[in-house]
Motif scaffolding. Structure first.
Motif, PDB file in Angstrom:
ATOM      1  N   GLN A  47      -9.603  -5.109  -2.716  1.00 17.30           N
ATOM      2  CA  GLN A  47      -8.563  -4.341  -2.023  1.00 17.30           C
ATOM      3  C   GLN A  47      -9.035  -4.054  -0.601  1.00 17.30           C
ATOM      4  OE1 GLN A  47      -8.295  -1.189  -5.385  1.00 17.30           O
ATOM      5  NE2 GLN A  47      -6.419  -0.956  -4.201  1.00 17.30           N
ATOM      6  N   GLN A  48      -8.250  -4.435   0.391  1.00 16.65           N
ATOM      7  CA  GLN A  48      -8.633  -4.179   1.783  1.00 16.65           C
ATOM      8  C   GLN A  48      -7.417  -3.618   2.497  1.00 16.65           C
ATOM      9  OE1 GLN A  48     -10.944  -7.262   3.713  1.00 16.65           O
ATOM     10  NE2 GLN A  48     -10.319  -6.627   5.726  1.00 16.65           N
ATOM     11  N   SER A  49      -7.256  -2.313   2.514  1.00 17.97           N
ATOM     12  CA  SER A  49      -8.055  -1.305   1.874  1.00 17.97           C
ATOM     13  C   SER A  49      -7.111  -0.293   1.256  1.00 17.97           C
ATOM     14  CB  SER A  49      -8.927  -0.617   2.947  1.00 17.97           C
ATOM     15  OG  SER A  49      -9.440   0.594   2.460  1.00 17.97           O
ATOM     16  N   PRO A  50      -7.465   0.402   0.202  1.00 17.51           N
ATOM     17  CA  PRO A  50      -6.598   1.468  -0.307  1.00 17.51           C
ATOM     18  C   PRO A  50      -6.818   2.791   0.425  1.00 17.51           C
ATOM     19  CG  PRO A  50      -8.452   1.180  -1.769  1.00 17.51           C
ATOM     20  CD  PRO A  50      -8.619   0.171  -0.661  1.00 17.51           C
ATOM     21  N   LEU A  51      -7.843   2.862   1.277  1.00 16.55           N
ATOM     22  CA  LEU A  51      -8.195   4.121   1.947  1.00 16.55           C
ATOM     23  C   LEU A  51      -8.508   3.808   3.401  1.00 16.55           C
ATOM     24  CD1 LEU A  51      -8.864   7.194   1.379  1.00 16.55           C
ATOM     25  CD2 LEU A  51     -11.248   6.467   1.129  1.00 16.55           C
ATOM     26  N   THR A  52      -7.720   4.402   4.313  1.00 15.08           N
ATOM     27  CA  THR A  52      -7.945   4.106   5.730  1.00 15.08           C
ATOM     28  C   THR A  52      -7.514   5.280   6.581  1.00 15.08           C
ATOM     29  OG1 THR A  52      -7.594   2.438   7.457  1.00 15.08           O
ATOM     30  CG2 THR A  52      -5.692   2.960   6.082  1.00 15.08           C
ATOM     31  N   THR A  53      -8.102   5.370   7.774  1.00  8.95           N
ATOM     32  CA  THR A  53      -7.795   6.482   8.677  1.00  8.95           C
ATOM     33  C   THR A  53      -7.178   5.929   9.960  1.00  8.95           C
ATOM     34  OG1 THR A  53      -9.481   7.935   7.782  1.00  8.95           O
ATOM     35  CG2 THR A  53      -8.863   8.321  10.070  1.00  8.95           C
ATOM     36  N   PHE A  54      -6.171   6.648  10.460  1.00  7.68           N
ATOM     37  CA  PHE A  54      -5.544   6.302  11.741  1.00  7.68           C
ATOM     38  C   PHE A  54      -5.329   7.610  12.477  1.00  7.68           C
ATOM     39  CE2 PHE A  54      -2.129   5.469  14.660  1.00  7.68           C
ATOM     40  CZ  PHE A  54      -2.307   4.146  15.059  1.00  7.68           C
ATOM     41  N   GLY A  55      -5.893   7.740  13.663  1.00  7.46           N
ATOM     42  CA  GLY A  55      -5.778   9.006  14.390  1.00  7.46           C
ATOM     43  C   GLY A  55      -6.426  10.119  13.601  1.00  7.46           C
ATOM     44  N   ASP A  56      -5.696  11.223  13.436  1.00  8.68           N
ATOM     45  CA  ASP A  56      -6.269  12.391  12.763  1.00  8.68           C
ATOM     46  C   ASP A  56      -5.995  12.400  11.261  1.00  8.68           C
ATOM     47  OD1 ASP A  56      -7.080  13.215  15.236  1.00  8.68           O
ATOM     48  OD2 ASP A  56      -5.460  14.672  15.518  1.00  8.68           O
ATOM     49  N   TYR A  57      -5.324  11.366  10.749  1.00  4.30           N
ATOM     50  CA  TYR A  57      -4.932  11.360   9.335  1.00  4.30           C
ATOM     51  C   TYR A  57      -5.580  10.224   8.553  1.00  4.30           C
ATOM     52  CZ  TYR A  57      -1.392  15.022   9.604  1.00  4.30           C
ATOM     53  OH  TYR A  57      -0.761  16.217   9.722  1.00  4.30           O
ATOM     54  N   GLN A  58      -5.869  10.549   7.300  1.00  6.87           N
ATOM     55  CA  GLN A  58      -6.363   9.541   6.361  1.00  6.87           C
ATOM     56  C   GLN A  58      -5.239   9.225   5.364  1.00  6.87           C
ATOM     57  OE1 GLN A  58      -9.468  10.783   3.546  1.00  6.87           O
ATOM     58  NE2 GLN A  58     -10.607   8.938   4.095  1.00  6.87           N
ATOM     59  N   TYR A  59      -5.167   7.975   4.933  1.00  7.76           N
ATOM     60  CA  TYR A  59      -4.111   7.504   4.024  1.00  7.76           C
ATOM     61  C   TYR A  59      -4.744   6.877   2.786  1.00  7.76           C
ATOM     62  CZ  TYR A  59      -1.330   8.378   8.118  1.00  7.76           C
ATOM     63  OH  TYR A  59      -0.741   9.005   9.175  1.00  7.76           O
ATOM     64  N   VAL A  60      -4.124   7.089   1.629  1.00  4.68           N
ATOM     65  CA  VAL A  60      -4.635   6.503   0.392  1.00  4.68           C
ATOM     66  C   VAL A  60      -3.475   5.886  -0.390  1.00  4.68           C
ATOM     67  CG1 VAL A  60      -4.484   8.668  -0.964  1.00  4.68           C
ATOM     68  CG2 VAL A  60      -6.140   6.910  -1.612  1.00  4.68           C
ATOM     69  N   ALA A  61      -3.681   4.680  -0.905  1.00  2.00           N
ATOM     70  CA  ALA A  61      -2.650   3.982  -1.691  1.00  2.00           C
ATOM     71  C   ALA A  61      -3.199   3.738  -3.093  1.00  2.00           C
ATOM     72  CB  ALA A  61      -2.278   2.657  -1.027  1.00  2.00           C
ATOM     73  N   TYR A  62      -2.420   4.063  -4.100  1.00  7.52           N
ATOM     74  CA  TYR A  62      -2.913   3.948  -5.483  1.00  7.52           C
ATOM     75  C   TYR A  62      -1.719   3.827  -6.429  1.00  7.52           C
ATOM     76  CZ  TYR A  62      -1.537   8.828  -5.387  1.00  7.52           C
ATOM     77  OH  TYR A  62      -0.799   9.985  -5.220  1.00  7.52           O
ATOM     78  N   TYR A  63      -1.980   3.302  -7.608  1.00  5.10           N
ATOM     79  CA  TYR A  63      -0.969   3.270  -8.652  1.00  5.10           C
ATOM     80  C   TYR A  63      -1.106   4.516  -9.522  1.00  5.10           C
ATOM     81  CZ  TYR A  63       0.003  -1.788  -8.091  1.00  5.10           C
ATOM     82  OH  TYR A  63       0.380  -3.031  -7.643  1.00  5.10           O
ATOM     83  N   ALA A  64       0.023   5.059  -9.911  1.00  7.54           N
ATOM     84  CA  ALA A  64       0.042   6.122 -10.919  1.00  7.54           C
ATOM     85  C   ALA A  64       1.163   5.798 -11.898  1.00  7.54           C
ATOM     86  CB  ALA A  64       0.261   7.481 -10.264  1.00  7.54           C
ATOM     87  N   THR A  65       1.026   6.309 -13.099  1.00  6.27           N
ATOM     88  CA  THR A  65       2.003   6.008 -14.149  1.00  6.27           C
ATOM     89  C   THR A  65       3.393   6.513 -13.751  1.00  6.27           C
ATOM     90  OG1 THR A  65       0.268   6.116 -15.778  1.00  6.27           O
ATOM     91  CG2 THR A  65       2.499   6.309 -16.619  1.00  6.27           C
ATOM     92  N   ALA A  66       4.387   5.668 -13.969  1.00  9.68           N
ATOM     93  CA  ALA A  66       5.778   6.015 -13.671  1.00  9.68           C
ATOM     94  C   ALA A  66       6.394   6.708 -14.896  1.00  9.68           C
ATOM     95  CB  ALA A  66       6.548   4.746 -13.321  1.00  9.68           C
ATOM     96  N   PRO A  67       7.558   7.355 -14.731  1.00 13.54           N
ATOM     97  CA  PRO A  67       8.138   8.109 -15.844  1.00 13.54           C
ATOM     98  C   PRO A  67       8.361   7.279 -17.108  1.00 13.54           C
ATOM     99  CG  PRO A  67       9.238   8.665 -13.810  1.00 13.54           C
ATOM    100  CD  PRO A  67       8.285   7.540 -13.488  1.00 13.54           C
ATOM    101  N   ALA A  68       8.579   5.960 -16.973  1.00 12.73           N
ATOM    102  CA  ALA A  68       8.822   5.142 -18.172  1.00 12.73           C
ATOM    103  C   ALA A  68       7.578   4.998 -19.046  1.00 12.73           C
ATOM    104  CB  ALA A  68       9.363   3.771 -17.770  1.00 12.73           C
ATOM    105  N   GLY A  69       6.410   5.443 -18.555  1.00 16.27           N
ATOM    106  CA  GLY A  69       5.225   5.508 -19.421  1.00 16.27           C
ATOM    107  C   GLY A  69       4.355   4.275 -19.373  1.00 16.27           C
ATOM    108  N   TYR A  70       3.677   4.001 -20.482  1.00 18.68           N
ATOM    109  CA  TYR A  70       2.645   2.963 -20.536  1.00 18.68           C
ATOM    110  C   TYR A  70       3.113   1.639 -19.943  1.00 18.68           C
ATOM    111  CZ  TYR A  70      -0.746  -0.361 -22.242  1.00 18.68           C
ATOM    112  OH  TYR A  70      -1.676  -1.344 -22.296  1.00 18.68           O
TER     113      TYR A  70
END
Ligand SMILES: *[C@@H]1O[C@H](CO)[C@@H](O)[C@H](O)[C@H]1NC(C)=O
Ligand SMILES: *[C@@H]1O[C@H](CO)[C@@H](O)[C@H](O)[C@H]1NC(C)=O
Length: 437
Positions: A47-70
């Motif tokens: 992954q290039q990259s899930p975590l990066t900074t631009f200016g004064d803010y840091q950004y993170v991208a990730y998967y999380a479970t959606a309401p439909a479940g597994y």
């Protein structure tokens, strides 16, 4: 006693001078629960990259479970202020795209161009491109509401303005250039038979153009350690795989571009024709046979002084070891075992990362048998052999990733990790280490 004390003091002063790196503060945040199931979708080394900074803010991208479940996941995007002080994360989920393929290739990569647009690419294993971009330069304008509304359009399957191929695509990577343009790199083809392409986003025109195919398989494919622009040079290093079986990984290859990927040179400085193939003259730097337990897509970085570093492991000595590949600015390569107190890496276990800050090199090495991630520092003045333990993160089951921009901007080593443990307890986290170098 006073003499011994003064000896101790001068010894420790010398010690810190030689090592020149220490951690002055540590904190972490839980980002989210990691999705349910045994498949990892967060924290994979390519992954290039899930975590990066631009200016004064840091950004993170990730998967999380959606309401439909597994088996149903949303791409989530978080931001937090990190300068001058650190605030809480704000996050939202992209609810118009459900990720459903339980496959460890199908991660998220993120890049931010100099116009403040946030680019995301996700959910690939030999499928058409999935790409979305913020409708305006949200990393610059910092809208007070952090919602999907800033990412107006739907997921796209090409880069607007550029020309394909766009399928079968895997391993999207973004790299910001010093002037603010953004490169995107990915593989077209399959494991054991693939080529690598580059496209360029112009931060002034807002559109993409094709830079072209730069790596071409010969009935095999390159697995790159990273795609790194530093001090005007674009570096790539890789191993080559013959079949989908990782045991067929072989050799260490390197190329450098001085025009952002249009033309390339080998390590000796000779221009090479594009696309580069495994038999391109001077492109192979180290011979490592098949069945050496090389792990593909481990790590690489470059520093401002023109040194290039890569991390790859192999078992050519009889024991699996992590190696530091160093190319000095005069084009000389060395390969040295990284002598740190970690378990012998089991075959195919979690991959590590490298990051450079000034004359210091940081190695982030998972110790899979101990379920920890270990962090080490070494210095140019110590020939990158003076590895010193900096930190250990407990309860880890994944591959750490580094916010290279934040490290460069403010000397904070921010690491994206996935915990071990059961679904519901297991988190994705960001660990912050204040470095003194
Ligand atoms: C992270 O989550 C764990 C488990 O829920 C919790 O015990 C811990 O306090 C959390 N840490 C922070 C910094 O919020
Ligand atoms: C680093 O390498 C050089 C050249 O091999 C050698 O002269 C020097 O003593 C080494 N320094 C350390 C600290 O190992």
């Amino acid at each position: 006693m006073a003499f011994i004390l003064s000896l101790l003091v001068s010894f420790s002063a010398l010690f810190s001078l030689v090592h020149g790196i220490s951690i002055t503060g540590t904190s972490y945040t839980n980002i989210s629960n990691d999705p349910e199931g045994s498949v990892h979708l967060n924290a994979l080394s390519f992954q290039q990259s899930p975590l990066t900074t631009f200016g004064d803010y840091q950004y993170v991208a990730y998967y999380a479970t959606a309401p439909a479940g597994y088996g149903h996941h949303y791409v989530n995007l978080g931001r937090r202020r990190v300068t001058p002080s650190v605030s809480a994360w704000e996050t939202f989920a992209f609810t118009d795209y459900e990720q459903k393929t339980l496959d460890e290739h199908n991660t998220i990569s993120m890049g931010i161009s100099g116009d403040g647009k946030i680019h995301l690419s996700f959910d690939h294993h030999d499928v058409p491109l999935n790409y979305r971009v913020s409708s305006t330069g949200v990393a610059k304008t910092l809208p007070s509401a952090w919602t999907q509304a800033s990412f107006g359009g739907a997921v796209q399957h090409s880069l607007p303005g550029s020309t394909g191929p766009w399928t079968p695509l895997t391993y999207p990577r973004f790299e910001r250039l010093a002037g603010g343009d953004l490169l995107m790199e990915f593989r077209i083809g399959q494991s054991g038979a693939g080529d690598s392409y580059i496209h360029r986003y112009s931060a002034s025109s807002g559109s993409w153009t094709a830079v072209g195919k730069y790596l071409q398989g010969q009935d095999n494919n390159a697995y790159i350690n990273g795609f790194t622009s530093e001090a005007g040079k674009l570096y790539v290093s890789w191993t080559v795989r013959e079949t989908p079986d990782a045991a067929t990984n072989h050799d260490f290859y390197f190329a450098v571009s001085e025009d952002d990927g249009k033309t390339w040179k080998n390590s000796g400085g000779a221009a090479v024709a594009k696309p580069i193939t495994p038999s391109t003259s001077g492109i192979k730097v180290f011979t490592i046979p098949q069945n050496s337990e090389i792990m593909n897509q481990e790590a690489q970085c470059a520093d401002a002084k023109g040194r290039f570093h890569a991390l790859m492991r192999d078992k050519s000595s009889g024991t699996a070891k992590w190696y530091h590949y160093l190319r000095t600015s005069d084009g000389k390569f060395t390969k040295t075992a990284i002598n740190v107190a970690v378990s012998t890496p089991p075959y195919l276990q979690y991959r590590g990362k490298l990051a450079a800050v000034g004359d210091t090199l940081v190695a982030i090495i998972p110790d899979a048998p101990k379920n920890v991630v270990t962090i080490w520092g070494a210095t140019a003045s110590g020939n990158y052999s003076d590895w010193k333990s900096l930190a250990t993160i407990a309860n880890m089951a994944g591959e750490p990733l580094v916010d290279e921009e934040r490290l460069k901007d403010s000397g904070v080593l921010s690491v994206f990790v996935r915990q071990g443990g059961a679904y519901g307890e297991r988190k994705v986290q960001v660990w912050d280490y204040m470095l003194a170098v």
